[in-house]
Scaffold this motif. Structure first.
Motif, PDB file in Angstrom:
ATOM      1  N   PRO A  86     -56.566  17.969  19.473  1.00  0.00           N
ATOM      2  CA  PRO A  86     -58.401  18.563  20.609  1.00  0.00           C
ATOM      3  C   PRO A  86     -58.618  19.251  19.991  1.00  0.00           C
ATOM      4  O   PRO A  86     -58.093  20.881  19.727  1.00  0.00           O
ATOM      5  CB  PRO A  86     -58.153  18.565  22.266  1.00  0.00           C
ATOM      6  N   ALA A  87     -59.571  19.817  20.211  1.00  0.00           N
ATOM      7  CA  ALA A  87     -60.077  21.663  19.575  1.00  0.00           C
ATOM      8  C   ALA A  87     -61.084  21.812  20.856  1.00  0.00           C
ATOM      9  O   ALA A  87     -62.284  21.214  21.121  1.00  0.00           O
ATOM     10  CB  ALA A  87     -60.776  21.407  18.146  1.00  0.00           C
ATOM     11  N   ASP A  88     -60.768  22.941  20.989  1.00  0.00           N
ATOM     12  CA  ASP A  88     -62.000  23.407  22.301  1.00  0.00           C
ATOM     13  C   ASP A  88     -63.014  24.218  21.445  1.00  0.00           C
ATOM     14  O   ASP A  88     -62.824  25.321  20.665  1.00  0.00           O
ATOM     15  CB  ASP A  88     -61.621  25.138  22.848  1.00  0.00           C
ATOM     16  N   ALA A  89     -64.050  23.404  21.513  1.00  0.00           N
ATOM     17  CA  ALA A  89     -65.567  24.079  20.508  1.00  0.00           C
ATOM     18  C   ALA A  89     -66.878  23.290  20.896  1.00  0.00           C
ATOM     19  O   ALA A  89     -66.897  23.118  22.043  1.00  0.00           O
ATOM     20  CB  ALA A  89     -65.417  23.480  19.036  1.00  0.00           C
ATOM     21  N   PHE A 107     -64.642  11.412  16.130  1.00  0.00           N
ATOM     22  CA  PHE A 107     -64.419  13.114  16.942  1.00  0.00           C
ATOM     23  C   PHE A 107     -65.669  13.291  18.343  1.00  0.00           C
ATOM     24  O   PHE A 107     -64.614  13.603  19.425  1.00  0.00           O
ATOM     25  CB  PHE A 107     -63.605  14.069  16.088  1.00  0.00           C
ATOM     26  N   SER A 108     -66.663  13.289  17.874  1.00  0.00           N
ATOM     27  CA  SER A 108     -67.139  13.768  18.597  1.00  0.00           C
ATOM     28  C   SER A 108     -67.765  12.380  19.989  1.00  0.00           C
ATOM     29  O   SER A 108     -67.851  13.602  20.925  1.00  0.00           O
ATOM     30  CB  SER A 108     -69.045  13.755  18.109  1.00  0.00           C
ATOM     31  N   VAL A 161     -65.991  22.449  14.389  1.00  0.00           N
ATOM     32  CA  VAL A 161     -64.962  21.099  14.054  1.00  0.00           C
ATOM     33  C   VAL A 161     -65.485  20.991  13.695  1.00  0.00           C
ATOM     34  O   VAL A 161     -66.310  19.940  13.287  1.00  0.00           O
ATOM     35  CB  VAL A 161     -64.640  20.687  15.178  1.00  0.00           C
ATOM     36  N   VAL A 162     -65.113  20.827  11.766  1.00  0.00           N
ATOM     37  CA  VAL A 162     -65.201  20.719  10.680  1.00  0.00           C
ATOM     38  C   VAL A 162     -64.409  19.402  10.625  1.00  0.00           C
ATOM     39  O   VAL A 162     -63.367  19.482  10.489  1.00  0.00           O
ATOM     40  CB  VAL A 162     -65.286  21.299   9.488  1.00  0.00           C
ATOM     41  N   ARG A 190     -60.324  19.464  10.609  1.00  0.00           N
ATOM     42  CA  ARG A 190     -59.254  18.243  11.138  1.00  0.00           C
ATOM     43  C   ARG A 190     -59.916  17.969   9.808  1.00  0.00           C
ATOM     44  O   ARG A 190     -61.055  17.232   9.063  1.00  0.00           O
ATOM     45  CB  ARG A 190     -60.425  17.739  12.113  1.00  0.00           C
ATOM     46  N   SER A 191     -58.420  16.960   9.319  1.00  0.00           N
ATOM     47  CA  SER A 191     -58.262  15.660   8.504  1.00  0.00           C
ATOM     48  C   SER A 191     -58.337  14.226   9.243  1.00  0.00           C
ATOM     49  O   SER A 191     -57.257  14.224   9.919  1.00  0.00           O
ATOM     50  CB  SER A 191     -57.390  15.932   7.504  1.00  0.00           C
TER      51      SER A 191
END
Length: 432
Positions: free
Chosen positions: A247-250, A267-268, A317-318, A347-348
């Protein structure tokens, strides 16, 4: 990775190859029957550059090439006056079949050698294919108008057909208004006058399949199906699982177009972070992954533009489908920073690519695989990102929905025997 196609006429093969252009951009060729001989047209570059004139006569087979052996200037189908062959994959032990430096040529010459012994073409093809180690989806055309279709026993590479029409991807057949059925792993078909007249098993193998996971991750068009699984849906699931694992805080999720888009949607949805388009792809530079090595850096530099309003002052987040050499991602992070991104989280949607591929993808040298040498923290520092995260192998398997996968590039565990001599020859071919 390459694309292959067959149809009633060379003009229709041309259309199929255009639909498969994403699978190979180095060269293209078409072979067809005219009178009692095989005719050929082909050259280097894209389909429209390599093939200037085609006929509606047939039957015909064709090929778009992304090389893994034999150098960057070779063109398929390989052919003589009476036989032509095109295949997608990589034959590890081709040097055992014939004295040549190219697996496609080795296959054709070995098959012709069996035919000269008095065997029919189907028996000859089966005899040679039983001796190979590697991957193949294969088409062979005879001057009598016969088309032989074959897919290796483990099913590494995709192949689908309807009657006389065959293509590496189901989407290409749909582009031509055709239905489709996938060629089964370990299946050989003989087509005569547009009809399937023989269907046989290639070998006695009846074990676990090894469908290439990277086909789902990157190579196939989103609307294609591979072993009954839709590629777009599997990529969305990759993104959803990735959001839970890393996860990412974005503030915004942006895809790396085009093959990262499906995973970014997933992801979204799983994270609740809005999705937007910020990276604008230059449609005229091609896919850098399947370019010759000397072109990749140049293409990465001019491949993308950035919509400033989407990323300025935001935590981004890319999401990319995969990261192999890191050339493109380093450039992307810099572009986003230059356009004012407050944070950049990479993120991959695939696991770390750590090991060479011997089944038809051009990453044979571990020294080229950035994730085989650096941790996620080291990659973040190298690229100037705030964080880097990869999907787990278990997450990938769950997303695709089958355990019958080749995961060798992620795990280093190969579904076929690979000798030290194979490794040396493969690396030498890559560097030559």
């Amino acid at each position: 990775m390459c694309g292959i196609a067959a149809a009633r006429g060379a003009d229709e093969v041309y259309l199929l190859l255009e639909s498969l252009q994403h699978r190979g951009q180095e060269s293209a060729g078409i072979a067809w029957v005219e009178g009692d001989e095989i005719k050929f047209v082909g050259g280097l570059g894209l389909v429209k550059e390599a093939i200037k004139e085609v006929t509606d006569k047939g039957p015909a087979i064709g090929h778009v090439r992304y090389s893994t052996s034999g150098g960057y200037s070779r063109i398929q189908p390989v052919h003589n006056k009476h036989y032509a062959l095109a295949f997608n994959g990589n034959i590890v032990n081709f040097y055992e079949l014939w004295n040549t430096d190219w697996d496609a040529e080795a296959l054709l010459m070995a098959i012709i050698n069996e035919i000269t012994k008095g065997k029919d073409v189907v028996s000859s093809v089966k005899e040679v294919l039983r001796r190979v180690r590697g991957s193949y989806s294969l088409l062979m055309l005879t001057s009598k108008g016969q088309v032989i279709v074959a897919r290796d026993p483990k099913g590494f590479r995709p192949l689908a057909f309807e009657g006389a029409y065959v293509a590496s991807e189901t989407a290409a057949l749909e582009d031509l208004g055709k239905g489709w059925k996938e060629v089964e792993a370990n299946e050989l078909l003989l087509i005569e006058e547009g009809e399937i007249v023989r269907k046989e098993r290639i070998s006695e193998y009846d074990g676990k399949r090894a469908y290439c996971a990277f086909e789902y991750v990157y190579f196939e068009r989103p609307e294609s199906y591979f072993n009954g699984i839709n590629v777009h849906e599997s990529r969305k699931r990759m993104g959803m699982i990735l959001a839970k694992e890393k996860p990412a805080d974005a503030d915004v999720v942006i895809p790396v177009p085009d093959s990262g888009r499906s995973a970014a949607i997933g992801f979204s949805r799983a994270s609740g972070i809005p999705l937007d388009e910020a990276l604008v792809k230059n449609r005229y530079v091609g896919r850098s992954f399947i370019m010759p090595p000397g072109m990749r850096e140049k293409i990465a530099i001019k491949k993308y533009g950035v919509v400033k309003e989407v990323v300025e002052g935001k935590r981004v987040v890319v999401v990319d489908d995969s990261i192999i050499r890191g050339t493109t991602m380093k450039r992307i992070v810099k572009l986003l920073r230059d356009k004012g991104a407050k944070e950049v989280h990479v993120r991959s949607a695939s696991p770390k690519v750590r090991a060479p591929c011997y089944m038809g993808i051009d990453f044979p040298d571990p020294k080229e695989l950035i994730a085989s040498m650096k941790t996620e923290e080291e990659l973040a520092e190298l690229w100037g990102a705030d964080s880097v995260g990869y999907l787990s192998v278990e997450g990938l398997v769950k997303a695709i929905g089958t355990e019958e996968l080749c995961l060798a590039c992620f795990t280093g565990k190969y579904p076929i025997r690979i000798t030290e001599e194979d490794k040396v020859r493969h690396l030498r071919a890559h560097r030559s």
